[in-house]
Structures are given as structure tokens and as C-alpha cells.
Scaffold this motif. Structure first.
Motif: not given
Length: 195
Positions: A109, A112, A149, A152
Motif C-alpha cells: 500500500q 504504491n 516495494n 521503492r
């Protein structure tokens, strides 16, 4: 012989720090209780935010008692009156947001920009440093989606604690464990000592 304050109080840099502790749905959520206790003992003001999934593993009553503050579990404080927990104010209040445990779902979550709950809304509003302590089974932790993720989130400037190897709830052994509460407190204290 004189002893320095830092050697007397190894976590003195946490004194009066305003910390948000986000707890997401993972079996490691039980570690949020000792983490909260240690942070409060170090002198920090701790506001806990639980995701709905986390309440299956640890209760608001437990963490509220340890933090000496009501635990936040959703956007609404009182549905009848329309009172709500202001995620923007929380994000501005905090000197650090610590998410421990950070489940694969929560990591996805945050990486993104998804905002299904109070914790992710606070994350998107926070102007403070963010620390994440991943916790999941080793195959999930090693999955390319989770790895991407985490990369990121690091690229956004977040601090990701490495997951140590060890025995997992599944019975398997390997990386995926949440960093121990004592180690998280030490990492946070070292971070604030350098500021």
C-alpha cells in the motif's frame, strides 16, 4: 570519574520525542507491546495506530495501556457526531513514524500510494522520517513484488530495517522476522542522537 549522559542513558535522545507507532496485520504484532513499553520508558510520547488486521493479533487496550494514550484504529472517532482522527495533523505532529510490524500488504500500500486505512493516510501525510520493520514469511519477504516495494520505499527516503533470519511462525527458518523491539529502539535512539 565523570560518566557521560549518553552512557548513563543510552536512549536519552528519545526523551520527549513524538513518535507514531503503526502496527499492521502480522503475527509479529505482539512485539508492538514491548516496543511501545520500551519507547515510553525511554521518555518518548507514543501514539499507536492499529490497522484493522492488526487488531486480530494485539488489542487496542493493551497498547493503549502501555502508551498511556487511546489507540487509533480508524478514521472516525465518533461516527454519530462526525468526529474523526485527522491524519494530516497526526503526520505533522510526529517526529518519526515507525511501522512495526510492516506486513507485505502494508508495504505494498505504502509503496504504491494506496490509502485504505488511517495508517496509510498518515504515512502519505507525514513530513517526518519513516521507519519500517518488515515482518512476513521468508517466501513472501523474498518475493520480487515485496523486494521491489521495499526498494521503492527506500527510494522515497524511508528507512527500512533489515529483517533478521530466524525461526518463523510458519515453522520455516530464514529472513522475514521483525527486528526485535530493543534493536528498533536502539536504531531510533542513534538516529535522533545524530540530529
Amino acid at each position: 570519574m565523570t560518566t557521560s549522559a549518553t552512557s548513563l542513558e543510552p536512549h536519552a535522545s528519545l526523551q520527549n520525542r513524538r513518535l507514531l507507532l503503526g502496527v499492521s496485520g502480522s503475527i509479529a504484532a505482539y512485539k508492538a507491546a514491548p516496543l511501545t513499553r520500551l519507547l515510553v520508558k525511554a521518555g518518548a510520547e507514543v501514539q499507536v495506530i492499529l490497522t484493522e488486521a492488526a487488531t486480530a493479533f494485539v488489542t487496542p487496550l493493551t497498547l493503549g495501556t502501555l502508551s498511556k494514550k487511546p489507540v487509533l484504529t480508524g478514521f472516525l472517532r465518533d461516527a454519530a457526531s462526525g468526529q474523526w482522527h485527522n491524519h494530516v495533523e497526526l503526520g505533522l505532529w510526529a517526529e518519526a513514524l515507525v511501522i512495526a510490524p510492516a506486513s507485505a500488504n502494508t508495504i505494498g500500500q505504502l509503496a504504491n500510494g494506496l490509502c485504505p486505512n488511517l495508517l496509510s493516510a498518515v504515512y502519505l501525510s507525514a513530513r517526518c522520517p519513516v521507519f519500517l520493520a518488515p515482518a512476513m514469511d521468508l517466501d513472501m519477504y523474498a518475493h520480487p513484488a515485496v523486494t521491489q516495494n521495499l526498494q521503492r520505499l527506500r527510494s522515497f527516503g524511508n528507512h527500512i530495517f533489515d529483517s533478521p533470519s530466524g525461526e518463523l511462525a510458519s515453522g520455516l527458518a530464514g529472513p522475514g522476522r521483525m527486528l526485535e523491539p530493543e534493536e528498533i529502539v536502539t536504531e531510533l535512539a542513534q538516529f535522533f542522537a545524530q540530529r
